[in-house]
Design a protein around this motif. Structure first.
Motif, PDB file in Angstrom:
ATOM      1  N   LEU A   1       0.733  -1.307   0.004  1.00  0.00           N
ATOM      2  CA  LEU A   1       0.031   0.090   0.065  1.00  0.00           C
ATOM      3  C   LEU A   1       0.830   1.046  -0.014  1.00  0.00           C
ATOM      4  O   LEU A   1       0.610   2.226  -0.581  1.00  0.00           O
ATOM      5  N   GLN A   2       1.925   1.496   0.838  1.00  0.00           N
ATOM      6  CA  GLN A   2       2.871   2.404   0.785  1.00  0.00           C
ATOM      7  C   GLN A   2       3.427   2.594  -0.503  1.00  0.00           C
ATOM      8  O   GLN A   2       3.566   3.618  -0.918  1.00  0.00           O
ATOM      9  N   GLN A   3       3.889   1.542  -1.145  1.00  0.00           N
ATOM     10  CA  GLN A   3       4.401   1.501  -2.450  1.00  0.00           C
ATOM     11  C   GLN A   3       3.432   2.163  -3.535  1.00  0.00           C
ATOM     12  O   GLN A   3       3.751   2.918  -4.426  1.00  0.00           O
ATOM     13  N   ALA A   4       2.201   2.087  -3.492  1.00  0.00           N
ATOM     14  CA  ALA A   4       1.001   2.753  -4.495  1.00  0.00           C
ATOM     15  C   ALA A   4       0.803   4.122  -4.099  1.00  0.00           C
ATOM     16  O   ALA A   4       0.031   4.709  -4.553  1.00  0.00           O
ATOM     17  N   GLY A   5       1.551   4.483  -2.955  1.00  0.00           N
ATOM     18  CA  GLY A   5       0.984   5.879  -2.519  1.00  0.00           C
ATOM     19  C   GLY A   5      -0.112   6.042  -1.360  1.00  0.00           C
ATOM     20  O   GLY A   5      -0.720   7.160  -1.438  1.00  0.00           O
ATOM     21  N   ILE A   6      -0.508   4.745  -0.847  1.00  0.00           N
ATOM     22  CA  ILE A   6      -1.548   4.996   0.054  1.00  0.00           C
ATOM     23  C   ILE A   6      -1.101   5.264   1.388  1.00  0.00           C
ATOM     24  O   ILE A   6      -0.314   4.377   1.965  1.00  0.00           O
ATOM     25  N   LEU A   7      -1.446   6.311   2.093  1.00  0.00           N
ATOM     26  CA  LEU A   7      -0.984   6.709   3.546  1.00  0.00           C
ATOM     27  C   LEU A   7      -2.082   6.443   4.416  1.00  0.00           C
ATOM     28  O   LEU A   7      -1.787   5.743   5.372  1.00  0.00           O
ATOM     29  N   ILE A   8      -3.414   6.738   4.100  1.00  0.00           N
ATOM     30  CA  ILE A   8      -4.359   6.264   4.941  1.00  0.00           C
ATOM     31  C   ILE A   8      -5.301   5.273   4.311  1.00  0.00           C
ATOM     32  O   ILE A   8      -5.889   5.315   3.255  1.00  0.00           O
ATOM     33  N   TYR A   9      -5.529   4.255   5.079  1.00  0.00           N
ATOM     34  CA  TYR A   9      -6.510   3.522   4.841  1.00  0.00           C
ATOM     35  C   TYR A   9      -7.319   2.481   5.809  1.00  0.00           C
ATOM     36  O   TYR A   9      -6.894   2.752   7.117  1.00  0.00           O
ATOM     37  N   GLY A  10      -8.277   1.654   5.355  1.00  0.00           N
ATOM     38  CA  GLY A  10      -8.982   1.149   6.342  1.00  0.00           C
ATOM     39  C   GLY A  10      -8.772  -0.423   5.989  1.00  0.00           C
ATOM     40  O   GLY A  10      -9.378  -1.018   5.007  1.00  0.00           O
ATOM     41  N   ALA A  11      -8.503  -1.178   6.823  1.00  0.00           N
ATOM     42  CA  ALA A  11      -8.144  -2.622   7.072  1.00  0.00           C
ATOM     43  C   ALA A  11      -9.600  -3.255   7.551  1.00  0.00           C
ATOM     44  O   ALA A  11      -9.569  -3.193   8.638  1.00  0.00           O
ATOM     45  N   ASP A  12     -10.198  -4.229   6.817  1.00  0.00           N
ATOM     46  CA  ASP A  12     -11.534  -4.993   7.652  1.00  0.00           C
ATOM     47  C   ASP A  12     -11.143  -6.295   7.721  1.00  0.00           C
ATOM     48  O   ASP A  12     -10.336  -7.038   6.896  1.00  0.00           O
ATOM     49  N   THR A  13     -11.408  -6.924   9.119  1.00  0.00           N
ATOM     50  CA  THR A  13     -10.927  -8.321   9.248  1.00  0.00           C
ATOM     51  C   THR A  13     -12.507  -9.021   9.723  1.00  0.00           C
ATOM     52  O   THR A  13     -13.430  -8.374  10.453  1.00  0.00           O
ATOM     53  N   LEU A  14     -12.415 -10.145   9.438  1.00  0.00           N
ATOM     54  CA  LEU A  14     -13.422 -11.181  10.120  1.00  0.00           C
ATOM     55  C   LEU A  14     -12.778 -12.442  10.829  1.00  0.00           C
ATOM     56  O   LEU A  14     -11.641 -12.785  10.534  1.00  0.00           O
TER      57      LEU A  14
END
Length: 337
Positions: free
Chosen positions: A275-288
């Motif tokens: 994600l960092q390599q793609a230029g994503i600084l802020i994200y939400g990760a969902d888990t089950l």
């Protein structure tokens, strides 16, 4: 070259805002940061910005300056009064707070227009990561998955165990389908699997859908983990409504604060480099919770992640200030080359 202060442009859409929207708390605090030279904000819902957001033409935007009184109002007057014409090229840092729907064409155009600028999150990264098949990069931390591009693909995968079908670009729990043998549940109605799949065969062939093993522990909730710059800021647990398998709040679920598990910390460590390599600084990760009782990755969201002031209130820990610090650190890293 790293700048002492950054001029910030925010792109948003005030039409869908509510008092809980994170943008107000974030920008009020960002405005007072020592690295901020000022913030202007442009809304997609302001008619004067239609050529930019919908026509993808022109170098001009109608924007308002963020002041210390910047806050939510029903008519969005803080975003539409004292409007001035600005050029996006005049800013150092662009902060995207655009809700869906947002087209691939606009994101591609915006990335080209703002080439060389620090953008959070970067449009090219959003394009790469907001498609649900992005999860296929992380089989070691995800449930069994399959990209289904035909009725045969779905039936073959569903023959192994009950599954959930997810449209690749939908959001908020829209379009989710649960298949268990010859029964297909769209969240409200039970259909015959073969009949329903025949009706959506064109979607499967044109767009594809992500098949994911249905996890029997779904009633333990879908956890949203907010991550900024690789650091876990907070988490909330979204529980399904009674007699439902859909955890999304938009689909009737409820949300409560919670903590992350060691398994989830390992998930973030696994996915963050890509994600960092793609230029994503802020994200939400969902888990089950999987069938073995272990938290696994079910979704990654990289567009207009919210919940920052709520997380700060619920946990009693600073969330907004560290997020703003990381935004300016991201800009420093960008301009340092």
């Amino acid at each position: 070259m790293i700048k002492a202060q950054y001029r910030v442009l925010v792109l948003t859409d005030h039409k869908g805002h509510s008092p809980e929207n994170s943008i107000y708390a974030l920008l009020r605090q960002m405005r007072t940061h020592s690295r901020c030279a000022g913030i202007d904000i442009a809304s997609r819902s302001w008619a004067g910005n239609d050529p930019f957001f919908n026509g993808q033409t022109g170098q001009e935007l109608q924007a308002a300056t963020v002041t210390d009184s910047f806050s939510y109002t029903i008519d969005g007057d803080h975003l539409v009064k004292n409007i001035k014409t600005v050029n996006p090229q005049d800013y150092d840092l662009v902060f995207l707070r655009l809700p869906r729907p947002i087209s691939d064409e606009f994101l591609t155009w915006l990335a080209d227009l703002l080439d060389g600028k620090a953008i959070v999150n970067h449009p090219n990264g959003i394009l790469q990561t907001s498609n649900k098949q992005f999860l296929l990069n992380f089989p070691e931390v995800s449930p069994s998955m399959c990209l289904c591009q035909s009725v045969a693909d779905v039936l073959d995968f569903a023959a192994k165990f009950p599954i959930v079908l997810k449209p690749l670009k939908e959001y908020g729990g829209r379009g989710l389908l649960k298949i268990d043998g010859n029964k297909l549940d769209d969240g409200t109605t039970i259909h015959d699997t073969a009949t329903y799949l025949k009706e959506i065969e064109g979607i499967l062939q044109t767009d594809g859908m992500l098949g994911m093993k249905f996890l029997k522990n779904v009633n333990q909730g879908d956890k949203r983990i907010i991550v900024v710059g690789g650091q876990i800021m907070a988490a909330s647990l979204r529980l399904p409504a009674q007699d439902s398998w859909l955890c999304n709040v938009a689909q009737g679920g409820t949300s409560v604060p919670t903590e992350v598990t060691p398994d989830e910390e390992a998930i973030i460590s696994t996915i963050n480099p890509k994600l960092q390599q793609a230029g994503i600084l802020i994200y939400g990760a969902d888990t089950l919770v999987d069938d073995d009782g272990k938290r696994v990755l079910s979704e990654v969201n990289t567009l207009s992640i919210g919940g920052f002031p709520q997380a700060e209130q619920q946990t009693g820990r600073p969330v907004i200030q560290p997020t703003i610090d990381k935004i300016f650190q991201y800009a420093d890293a960008h301009y340092a080359g």
